[in-house]
Write a protein that holds these residues in place. Structure first.
Motif, PDB file in Angstrom:
ATOM      1  N   LYS A 123      15.648 -18.684   5.839  1.00 22.31           N
ATOM      2  CA  LYS A 123      15.669 -17.860   4.630  1.00 22.31           C
ATOM      3  C   LYS A 123      16.939 -17.093   4.387  1.00 22.31           C
ATOM      4  O   LYS A 123      17.403 -16.971   3.302  1.00 22.31           O
ATOM      5  N   GLN A 124      17.477 -16.649   5.517  1.00 19.88           N
ATOM      6  CA  GLN A 124      18.756 -15.796   5.429  1.00 19.88           C
ATOM      7  C   GLN A 124      19.900 -16.816   4.951  1.00 19.88           C
ATOM      8  O   GLN A 124      20.738 -16.454   4.072  1.00 19.88           O
ATOM      9  N   LEU A 125      20.043 -17.892   5.681  1.00 15.92           N
ATOM     10  CA  LEU A 125      20.925 -18.786   5.197  1.00 15.92           C
ATOM     11  C   LEU A 125      20.702 -19.043   3.789  1.00 15.92           C
ATOM     12  O   LEU A 125      21.919 -19.288   2.986  1.00 15.92           O
ATOM     13  N   CYS A 126      19.732 -19.376   3.345  1.00 16.03           N
ATOM     14  CA  CYS A 126      19.528 -19.966   1.749  1.00 16.03           C
ATOM     15  C   CYS A 126      20.044 -18.848   0.931  1.00 16.03           C
ATOM     16  O   CYS A 126      20.562 -18.877  -0.035  1.00 16.03           O
ATOM     17  N   MET A 140      31.505 -27.509   0.930  1.00 12.95           N
ATOM     18  CA  MET A 140      30.034 -27.311   1.444  1.00 12.95           C
ATOM     19  C   MET A 140      29.650 -26.414   2.319  1.00 12.95           C
ATOM     20  O   MET A 140      30.437 -26.694   3.460  1.00 12.95           O
ATOM     21  N   LYS A 141      28.917 -25.539   2.422  1.00 11.66           N
ATOM     22  CA  LYS A 141      28.403 -24.965   3.696  1.00 11.66           C
ATOM     23  C   LYS A 141      27.234 -25.515   4.293  1.00 11.66           C
ATOM     24  O   LYS A 141      26.197 -25.701   3.640  1.00 11.66           O
ATOM     25  N   PHE A 142      27.375 -25.572   5.383  1.00  8.87           N
ATOM     26  CA  PHE A 142      26.380 -26.151   6.272  1.00  8.87           C
ATOM     27  C   PHE A 142      25.817 -25.863   7.560  1.00  8.87           C
ATOM     28  O   PHE A 142      26.441 -24.865   7.936  1.00  8.87           O
ATOM     29  N   ALA A 143      24.603 -25.753   7.826  1.00  5.07           N
ATOM     30  CA  ALA A 143      23.794 -24.951   9.018  1.00  5.07           C
ATOM     31  C   ALA A 143      23.236 -26.110   9.966  1.00  5.07           C
ATOM     32  O   ALA A 143      22.376 -26.882   9.157  1.00  5.07           O
ATOM     33  N   ILE A 172      23.946 -21.024   1.758  1.00  7.59           N
ATOM     34  CA  ILE A 172      24.232 -22.290   2.457  1.00  7.59           C
ATOM     35  C   ILE A 172      23.640 -23.513   1.470  1.00  7.59           C
ATOM     36  O   ILE A 172      22.605 -23.471   0.665  1.00  7.59           O
ATOM     37  N   ASP A 173      24.673 -24.553   1.531  1.00 11.13           N
ATOM     38  CA  ASP A 173      24.306 -25.796   0.695  1.00 11.13           C
ATOM     39  C   ASP A 173      23.108 -26.952   1.557  1.00 11.13           C
ATOM     40  O   ASP A 173      22.597 -27.575   0.693  1.00 11.13           O
ATOM     41  N   GLY A 220      36.054 -22.182   9.050  1.00 16.78           N
ATOM     42  CA  GLY A 220      36.207 -20.917   8.440  1.00 16.78           C
ATOM     43  C   GLY A 220      34.851 -20.435   7.848  1.00 16.78           C
ATOM     44  O   GLY A 220      34.588 -19.690   6.998  1.00 16.78           O
ATOM     45  N   GLY A 221      33.748 -20.686   8.856  1.00 12.58           N
ATOM     46  CA  GLY A 221      32.573 -20.214   8.623  1.00 12.58           C
ATOM     47  C   GLY A 221      31.516 -21.144   7.500  1.00 12.58           C
ATOM     48  O   GLY A 221      30.336 -20.962   7.604  1.00 12.58           O
ATOM     49  N   ASN A 222      32.243 -22.494   7.202  1.00 15.31           N
ATOM     50  CA  ASN A 222      31.508 -23.302   6.555  1.00 15.31           C
ATOM     51  C   ASN A 222      30.605 -24.065   7.135  1.00 15.31           C
ATOM     52  O   ASN A 222      29.474 -24.515   6.599  1.00 15.31           O
ATOM     53  N   ALA A 223      30.568 -24.260   8.519  1.00 12.99           N
ATOM     54  CA  ALA A 223      29.831 -25.001   9.254  1.00 12.99           C
ATOM     55  C   ALA A 223      29.340 -23.900  10.226  1.00 12.99           C
ATOM     56  O   ALA A 223      30.142 -23.491  11.167  1.00 12.99           O
TER      57      ALA A 223
END
Length: 94
Positions: free
Chosen positions: A41-44, A1-4, A48-49, A22-25
């Motif tokens: 918007k960029q993350l989406c 899962m990618k999280f921000a 990003i999850d 590794g960039g996932n968080a």
């Protein structure tokens, strides 16, 4: 899962960023809702999850990010228990 996690304050979203796992968080500092909207918007668009927001966004800010991401991903925001209202007020008013 990618999280921000987006944190709002005296930040510049182009420079105030960090990643782990590794960039996932990711953690991104934004200065206002306009930068937050652009970041979300960029993350989406990048796949990003999930996006979490700092408490400064509140419910209204979270609703704006949900709208910007077209309700395609979970968006949450940090809150605290009411019994700590005075402590939060003291810390964040500095």
């Amino acid at each position: 899962m990618k999280f921000a996690f987006l944190i709002m304050g005296n930040f510049d979203m182009t420079m105030d960023r960090a990643t782990i796992h590794g960039g996932n968080a990711q953690m991104i500092g934004v200065s206002d809702m306009q930068e937050a909207a652009a970041a979300a918007k960029q993350l989406c668009e990048e796949g990003i999850d999930c996006i979490e927001l700092c408490g400064a966004f509140g419910a209204e800010g979270a609703k704006q990010i949900i709208e910007i991401t077209e309700n395609r991903i979970p968006v949450g925001y940090v809150t605290h228990l009411p019994e700590q209202d005075e402590i939060y007020k003291a810390v964040f008013s500095k």
